[in-house]
Structures are given as C-alpha cells and as structure tokens.
Design a protein around this motif. Structure first.
Motif, PDB file in Angstrom:
ATOM      1  N   VAL A  77       0.885  -1.157   0.000  1.00  0.00           N
ATOM      2  CA  VAL A  77       0.000   0.000   0.000  1.00  0.00           C
ATOM      3  C   VAL A  77       0.926   1.210   0.000  1.00  0.00           C
ATOM      4  O   VAL A  77       1.754   1.360   0.886  1.00  0.00           O
ATOM      5  CB  VAL A  77      -0.931   0.019   1.223  1.00  0.00           C
ATOM      6  CG1 VAL A  77      -1.771   1.282   1.228  1.00  0.00           C
ATOM      7  CG2 VAL A  77      -1.804  -1.222   1.241  1.00  0.00           C
ATOM      8  N   THR A  78       0.800   2.043  -1.029  1.00  0.00           N
ATOM      9  CA  THR A  78       1.712   3.162  -1.231  1.00  0.00           C
ATOM     10  C   THR A  78       0.980   4.478  -1.086  1.00  0.00           C
ATOM     11  O   THR A  78      -0.084   4.663  -1.678  1.00  0.00           O
ATOM     12  CB  THR A  78       2.343   3.090  -2.639  1.00  0.00           C
ATOM     13  OG1 THR A  78       3.008   1.830  -2.763  1.00  0.00           O
ATOM     14  CG2 THR A  78       3.327   4.218  -2.865  1.00  0.00           C
ATOM     15  N   GLY A  79       1.558   5.371  -0.310  1.00  0.00           N
ATOM     16  CA  GLY A  79       1.024   6.717  -0.176  1.00  0.00           C
ATOM     17  C   GLY A  79       2.028   7.720  -0.703  1.00  0.00           C
ATOM     18  O   GLY A  79       3.200   7.686  -0.318  1.00  0.00           O
ATOM     19  N   ILE A  80       1.597   8.567  -1.630  1.00  0.00           N
ATOM     20  CA  ILE A  80       2.427   9.647  -2.163  1.00  0.00           C
ATOM     21  C   ILE A  80       1.622  10.923  -1.999  1.00  0.00           C
ATOM     22  O   ILE A  80       0.524  11.033  -2.550  1.00  0.00           O
ATOM     23  CB  ILE A  80       2.786   9.425  -3.642  1.00  0.00           C
ATOM     24  CG1 ILE A  80       3.496   8.090  -3.824  1.00  0.00           C
ATOM     25  CG2 ILE A  80       3.647  10.570  -4.161  1.00  0.00           C
ATOM     26  CD1 ILE A  80       3.695   7.704  -5.275  1.00  0.00           C
ATOM     27  N   THR A  81       2.154  11.865  -1.259  1.00  0.00           N
ATOM     28  CA  THR A  81       1.449  13.102  -0.899  1.00  0.00           C
ATOM     29  C   THR A  81       0.060  12.751  -0.388  1.00  0.00           C
ATOM     30  O   THR A  81      -0.063  12.058   0.607  1.00  0.00           O
ATOM     31  CB  THR A  81       1.450  14.124  -2.047  1.00  0.00           C
ATOM     32  OG1 THR A  81       0.807  13.574  -3.194  1.00  0.00           O
ATOM     33  CG2 THR A  81       2.844  14.548  -2.410  1.00  0.00           C
ATOM     34  N   SER A  82      -1.013  13.128  -1.061  1.00  0.00           N
ATOM     35  CA  SER A  82      -2.362  12.881  -0.548  1.00  0.00           C
ATOM     36  C   SER A  82      -3.082  11.741  -1.250  1.00  0.00           C
ATOM     37  O   SER A  82      -4.281  11.550  -1.051  1.00  0.00           O
ATOM     38  CB  SER A  82      -3.196  14.160  -0.664  1.00  0.00           C
ATOM     39  OG  SER A  82      -3.338  14.506  -2.020  1.00  0.00           O
ATOM     40  N   SER A  83      -2.391  10.965  -2.074  1.00  0.00           N
ATOM     41  CA  SER A  83      -3.047   9.843  -2.756  1.00  0.00           C
ATOM     42  C   SER A  83      -2.429   8.524  -2.318  1.00  0.00           C
ATOM     43  O   SER A  83      -1.302   8.472  -1.840  1.00  0.00           O
ATOM     44  CB  SER A  83      -2.935  10.004  -4.273  1.00  0.00           C
ATOM     45  OG  SER A  83      -1.586   9.937  -4.667  1.00  0.00           O
ATOM     46  N   ALA A  84      -3.190   7.446  -2.480  1.00  0.00           N
ATOM     47  CA  ALA A  84      -2.718   6.108  -2.112  1.00  0.00           C
ATOM     48  C   ALA A  84      -3.111   5.114  -3.189  1.00  0.00           C
ATOM     49  O   ALA A  84      -4.083   5.310  -3.918  1.00  0.00           O
ATOM     50  CB  ALA A  84      -3.302   5.687  -0.776  1.00  0.00           C
ATOM     51  N   SER A  85      -2.336   4.037  -3.281  1.00  0.00           N
ATOM     52  CA  SER A  85      -2.637   2.959  -4.220  1.00  0.00           C
ATOM     53  C   SER A  85      -2.168   1.649  -3.598  1.00  0.00           C
ATOM     54  O   SER A  85      -1.440   1.645  -2.611  1.00  0.00           O
ATOM     55  CB  SER A  85      -1.946   3.193  -5.565  1.00  0.00           C
ATOM     56  OG  SER A  85      -0.539   3.182  -5.386  1.00  0.00           O
ATOM     57  N   ALA A  86      -2.568   0.540  -4.191  1.00  0.00           N
ATOM     58  CA  ALA A  86      -2.166  -0.775  -3.704  1.00  0.00           C
ATOM     59  C   ALA A  86      -1.804  -1.653  -4.885  1.00  0.00           C
ATOM     60  O   ALA A  86      -2.329  -1.479  -5.984  1.00  0.00           O
ATOM     61  CB  ALA A  86      -3.285  -1.414  -2.894  1.00  0.00           C
ATOM     62  N   ASP A  87      -0.887  -2.594  -4.658  1.00  0.00           N
ATOM     63  CA  ASP A  87      -0.550  -3.576  -5.681  1.00  0.00           C
ATOM     64  C   ASP A  87      -0.004  -4.825  -5.013  1.00  0.00           C
ATOM     65  O   ASP A  87       0.284  -4.841  -3.820  1.00  0.00           O
ATOM     66  CB  ASP A  87       0.436  -3.018  -6.714  1.00  0.00           C
ATOM     67  CG  ASP A  87       1.829  -2.773  -6.168  1.00  0.00           C
ATOM     68  OD1 ASP A  87       2.003  -2.665  -4.946  1.00  0.00           O
ATOM     69  OD2 ASP A  87       2.773  -2.694  -6.971  1.00  0.00           O
ATOM     70  N   ILE A  88       0.095  -5.875  -5.792  1.00  0.00           N
ATOM     71  CA  ILE A  88       0.659  -7.137  -5.333  1.00  0.00           C
ATOM     72  C   ILE A  88       1.589  -7.645  -6.425  1.00  0.00           C
ATOM     73  O   ILE A  88       1.285  -7.530  -7.609  1.00  0.00           O
ATOM     74  CB  ILE A  88      -0.442  -8.166  -4.990  1.00  0.00           C
ATOM     75  CG1 ILE A  88       0.149  -9.378  -4.282  1.00  0.00           C
ATOM     76  CG2 ILE A  88      -1.253  -8.540  -6.209  1.00  0.00           C
ATOM     77  CD1 ILE A  88      -0.895 -10.257  -3.617  1.00  0.00           C
ATOM     78  N   THR A  89       2.758  -8.147  -6.013  1.00  0.00           N
ATOM     79  CA  THR A  89       3.713  -8.690  -6.978  1.00  0.00           C
ATOM     80  C   THR A  89       4.202 -10.049  -6.495  1.00  0.00           C
ATOM     81  O   THR A  89       4.241 -10.318  -5.297  1.00  0.00           O
ATOM     82  CB  THR A  89       4.935  -7.762  -7.173  1.00  0.00           C
ATOM     83  OG1 THR A  89       5.628  -7.635  -5.918  1.00  0.00           O
ATOM     84  CG2 THR A  89       4.526  -6.397  -7.678  1.00  0.00           C
ATOM     85  N   SER A  90       4.584 -10.883  -7.430  1.00  0.00           N
ATOM     86  CA  SER A  90       5.186 -12.183  -7.140  1.00  0.00           C
ATOM     87  C   SER A  90       6.432 -12.321  -7.977  1.00  0.00           C
ATOM     88  O   SER A  90       6.503 -11.792  -9.095  1.00  0.00           O
ATOM     89  CB  SER A  90       4.217 -13.318  -7.475  1.00  0.00           C
ATOM     90  OG  SER A  90       3.069 -13.241  -6.682  1.00  0.00           O
ATOM     91  N   GLY A  91       7.429 -13.018  -7.450  1.00  0.00           N
ATOM     92  CA  GLY A  91       8.654 -13.186  -8.220  1.00  0.00           C
ATOM     93  C   GLY A  91       9.718 -13.942  -7.465  1.00  0.00           C
ATOM     94  O   GLY A  91       9.428 -14.758  -6.583  1.00  0.00           O
ATOM     95  N   THR A  92      10.969 -13.655  -7.800  1.00  0.00           N
ATOM     96  CA  THR A  92      12.118 -14.345  -7.216  1.00  0.00           C
ATOM     97  C   THR A  92      12.752 -13.542  -6.087  1.00  0.00           C
ATOM     98  O   THR A  92      13.846 -13.851  -5.643  1.00  0.00           O
ATOM     99  CB  THR A  92      13.173 -14.635  -8.291  1.00  0.00           C
ATOM    100  OG1 THR A  92      13.578 -13.399  -8.890  1.00  0.00           O
ATOM    101  CG2 THR A  92      12.625 -15.580  -9.346  1.00  0.00           C
TER     102      THR A  92
END
Length: 173
Positions: A77-92
């Motif tokens: 969950v990422t917050g930059i200034t007044s906005s937020a977003s979410a993501d999911i990653t898979s890998g090595t």
C-alpha cells in the motif's frame, strides 16, 4: 507421558548485526544471523545514496546462498502526498520499493520465523524522501511460499550500487 515442553525462546530485543556499506551492488547479512534463538527479527536498513534509479529488493538466504527460485509475494500500500494505491507482486524476491538517485530510504521489516519451517511471513514499512522534498510511504506484507529455513537475507537494488547502514535485532513474540 506428556511430550516435553520446548524451551522458551530468548526474550527482549537483541542487536545481532550493525554495519555500514558503501558503493555495493548488494548487502548480505552474515550466515546464521537468524537462528532458533528468536522467533522474530527486525531488519532496519537506511539507504543514504543510490547510483541509479531502480527497485530495492530483498531475498532470503540459507548457508550463504540467496533463495531465488520464486515463491515470493508482496502486497504493498503506497502513499504519495495525498493519494494512495495498492498492488501485489510475485517473483524471485520481495520487491520493496522503486528508487531514484539522490533519495534517502528507511526500511523497517519484521520477519516472523525465518529460521523455522512452513510459510514465511513478514511485515514492514519503507519511507523515502528525495532531494526535492517529495516523500513516499509503503506498507508491506510479504510471504515466501516455501518451507525451507533461512539464516540471513540480502538487500539490493535491481541496478547500480547503494550506500547505507543495516541493523538486525532478534526478539520473541
């Protein structure tokens, strides 16, 4: 007869590793940083400079070798200034945060039972502040879908070199 009760893990927060690094392509904690002595570990990394824009990543290690066969998943969950977003990653590896040059980063990562067997879980936070005073915060939940025990970790950028410091603490829940 009842089975023997296992010994209780050591209590308190104990500093196990404290070091600096400069202009390296990766930093690996010493073998046996994680052991059965503690059931949780706090990893703290400060990156004071990076030579290239890239991604910061972390891998589990066992016996001096990074585990790079996959099975890592990160929910951010990422917050930059007044906005937020979410993501999911898979890998090595656990992909923690993208970086830019001239940016300071602080990573605080709690890893539960890395030395044990079963699915490995971690939770953390990453904060960065670049030279233009912009900042970003990431809350991270991570897991490795493998039952192997790990005794250390490697933190590294996907390209370039990093300078900073690291501390690792052992504690019991």
């Amino acid at each position: 007869q009842a089975p023997a009760t296992p010994a209780a893990p050591a209590s308190g927060l104990t500093k196990l590793v404290a070091t600096t690094f400069s202009g390296v392509s990766s930093y690996s904690a010493p073998n046996n940083t994680f052991s059965a002595t503690y059931n949780a570990y706090k990893i703290m990394v400060e990156i004071t400079s990076a030579s290239a824009s890239s991604n910061f990543q972390l891998r589990a290690r066992a016996g001096g070798t990074d585990y790079a066969s996959g099975g890592y998943t990160v929910q951010r969950v990422t917050g930059i200034t007044s906005s937020a977003s979410a993501d999911i990653t898979s890998g090595t590896e656990w992909a923690l945060l993208s970086n830019n040059t001239n940016t300071r980063y602080f990573i605080s990562f709690d890893w539960y039972k890395p030395y044990g067997t079963g699915q490995h879980l971690a939770v953390g936070q990453i904060f960065n502040n670049n030279s233009s005073a912009a900042f970003m915060y990431n809350g991270v939940g991570a897991r490795i879908d493998t039952a192997d025990p790990y005794d250390a970790f490697t933190v590294y950028p996907s390209s370039g070199t990093i300078t900073g410091s690291v501390a690792v603490y052992g504690y019991s829940l």
